[in-house]
Design a protein around this motif. Structure first.
Motif, PDB file in Angstrom:
ATOM      1  N   VAL A  58       0.854  -1.629  -0.170  1.00  0.00           N
ATOM      2  CA  VAL A  58       0.168  -0.325  -0.214  1.00  0.00           C
ATOM      3  C   VAL A  58       1.029   1.090   0.120  1.00  0.00           C
ATOM      4  CG1 VAL A  58      -1.525   1.689   1.231  1.00  0.00           C
ATOM      5  CG2 VAL A  58      -2.358  -1.282   0.723  1.00  0.00           C
ATOM      6  N   GLU A  59       1.874   1.163   0.360  1.00  0.00           N
ATOM      7  CA  GLU A  59       2.950   2.636   0.940  1.00  0.00           C
ATOM      8  C   GLU A  59       3.294   2.172  -0.240  1.00  0.00           C
ATOM      9  OE1 GLU A  59       5.032   1.917   4.401  1.00  0.00           O
ATOM     10  OE2 GLU A  59       3.677   2.677   5.674  1.00  0.00           O
ATOM     11  N   ARG A 177       8.342   5.577  -1.187  1.00  0.00           N
ATOM     12  CA  ARG A 177       7.578   4.802  -0.282  1.00  0.00           C
ATOM     13  C   ARG A 177       6.821   5.989   0.252  1.00  0.00           C
ATOM     14  NH1 ARG A 177       7.195   0.290   2.252  1.00  0.00           N
ATOM     15  NH2 ARG A 177       9.129  -0.473   1.494  1.00  0.00           N
ATOM     16  N   GLU A 178       5.316   6.053   0.133  1.00  0.00           N
ATOM     17  CA  GLU A 178       4.162   6.777   1.250  1.00  0.00           C
ATOM     18  C   GLU A 178       3.905   6.469   2.815  1.00  0.00           C
ATOM     19  OE1 GLU A 178       0.736   8.320  -0.411  1.00  0.00           O
ATOM     20  OE2 GLU A 178       1.920   8.149  -2.216  1.00  0.00           O
ATOM     21  N   VAL A 179       5.053   6.761   3.592  1.00  0.00           N
ATOM     22  CA  VAL A 179       4.335   6.130   4.648  1.00  0.00           C
ATOM     23  C   VAL A 179       3.091   6.694   5.633  1.00  0.00           C
ATOM     24  CG1 VAL A 179       5.640   5.751   7.566  1.00  0.00           C
ATOM     25  CG2 VAL A 179       7.518   6.118   5.266  1.00  0.00           C
ATOM     26  N   GLY A 180       2.605   4.965   5.465  1.00  0.00           N
ATOM     27  CA  GLY A 180       0.984   5.684   5.921  1.00  0.00           C
ATOM     28  C   GLY A 180       0.022   5.789   5.877  1.00  0.00           C
ATOM     29  N   ARG A 181       0.379   5.860   3.971  1.00  0.00           N
ATOM     30  CA  ARG A 181      -0.736   5.397   3.046  1.00  0.00           C
ATOM     31  C   ARG A 181      -1.498   4.715   3.292  1.00  0.00           C
ATOM     32  NH1 ARG A 181      -1.339   3.540  -2.114  1.00  0.00           N
ATOM     33  NH2 ARG A 181      -2.104   5.159  -3.930  1.00  0.00           N
ATOM     34  N   LYS A 182      -3.024   4.998   3.300  1.00  0.00           N
ATOM     35  CA  LYS A 182      -4.063   3.963   3.334  1.00  0.00           C
ATOM     36  C   LYS A 182      -3.983   3.643   2.314  1.00  0.00           C
ATOM     37  CE  LYS A 182      -4.183   6.177   7.417  1.00  0.00           C
ATOM     38  NZ  LYS A 182      -4.587   4.862   9.295  1.00  0.00           N
TER      39      LYS A 182
END
Length: 338
Positions: A58-59, A177-182
């Motif tokens: 997801v991230e 990477r997008e840390v915490g991406r939903k």
């Protein structure tokens, strides 16, 4: 009928619980394709004890991850994986499905294409959405080397769904990477037909030979026929050491038994995208260019000023690499010492 098929799916390959780099590369390209279509990116993650890896996908760009966590999928076996993914595709109707052109992807994708009666374009180096001039609709185009790598063929599967391709590792770019991406993480329970499980793994032996992966290198000093022999590659290794990079090779040197196939760049080797690629004594046949032309900055050293490698080089040096490489190595050492 076409409206029933939507979203871009990728097979997120994992080995021993570790998601492979090619999965992240596929997510990067899938996001580009999905944006053109106004659709979502879905990753299919199969294995045993791998549910905790879903957020990682997801991230890295997946809008949804379909997790199939079953003991039957602990090791890759064609029938088990084919049954699981076939059921996902039949239930979810993806428009596009992408696989890595790895040993697993090259085994899995053709089997699924046969069961789905769908088209498959193998070993692609480029994927794009193009507007059909006749009806104005977006078409999925897959480009791959053809005729021994002497030309690049763009292939369209206009009627089959899903449209499927295997993509060479190292060709596509990963997203940041997008840390915490939903995103959505859903579980899928396939109904296995165990009677069709004709193959089982009796024993697994790991190769003790440790070979560094050139596809992850940021700097590559690559040698071709002009390097001549192992002594010539020692000069390249000296330059690579100073630069903090690795040595790679063209096919000619692998065929000559001088370099291991693991270090080969090109159509029948690995596709690389380093920040710096130095081509030393490499003529630049299209088969080699297919594996390195997306490098950030290309420097070519060759005695032949008409060598095709200069057509893709950002900087070309015409001369004898056996004189130039040692001089360049010493000059860089002095600069670094300052």
């Amino acid at each position: 009928m076409e409206n029933e098929y939507k979203n871009v799916y990728i097979f997120a390959e994992q080995r021993n619980g570790v998601i492979q780099n090619v999965a992240y590369e596929l997510l990067g390209k899938a996001n580009d394709l999905a944006a053109s279509l106004g659709q979502k990116v879905v990753a299919m993650l199969l294995g045993s004890g791998i549910s905790d890896k879903a957020q990682d996908l997801v991230e890295m760009g997946a809008d949804e991850v379909i997790v199939v966590d079953r003991p039957e999928l602990k090791d890759y076996l064609t029938e088990q994986y084919t049954q699981a993914i076939y059921q996902i595709i039949m239930e979810r109707h993806p428009q596009i499905v992408l696989y890595g052109a790895t040993t697993i992807g090259r085994d899995l994708a053709p089997r699924l294409a046969c069961k789905l009666k769908s088209g498959l374009v193998a070993d692609c180096t480029k994927l794009s959405m193009e507007v059909d001039e006749k009806d104005g609709h977006l078409e999925f185009h897959s480009t791959r080397p053809a005729f021994g790598g002497n030309l690049m063929a763009t292939i369209i599967c206009p009627t089959s769904r899903p449209q499927m391709s295997t993509v060479r590792p190292g060709v596509m770019q990963k997203r940041t990477r997008e840390v915490g991406r939903k995103g959505i993480i859903s579980n899928f329970e396939p109904k296995f037909d165990a009677a069709r499980f004709k193959v089982r793994i009796v024993e697994t032996k790991m190769n003790d030979k440790k070979v560094a992966d050139i596809s992850n290198a940021k700097i590559l000093v690559s040698g071709g026929r002009g390097v001549h022999d192992a002594e010539g590659f020692k000069k390249l290794q000296g330059l690579a050491d100073v630069l903090g990079g690795m040595v790679s090779s063209s096919r000619a040197m692998v065929d000559a038994g001088i370099m291991d196939h693991a270090y080969q760049v090109g159509q029948t080797g690995k596709t690389v995208r380093p920040n710096l690629y130095m081509a030393c004594g490499i003529s630049g046949a299209i088969q080699h260019l297919a594996g390195m032309e997306e490098s950030g900055y290309i420097i070519a050293i060759n005695k032949d000023k008409y060598a095709p490698i200069f057509s893709v080089a950002d900087l070309g040096i015409v001369g004898d690499l056996h004189k130039i490489v040692p001089m360049l190595t010493e000059r860089i050492k002095k600069e670094l010492e300052k």
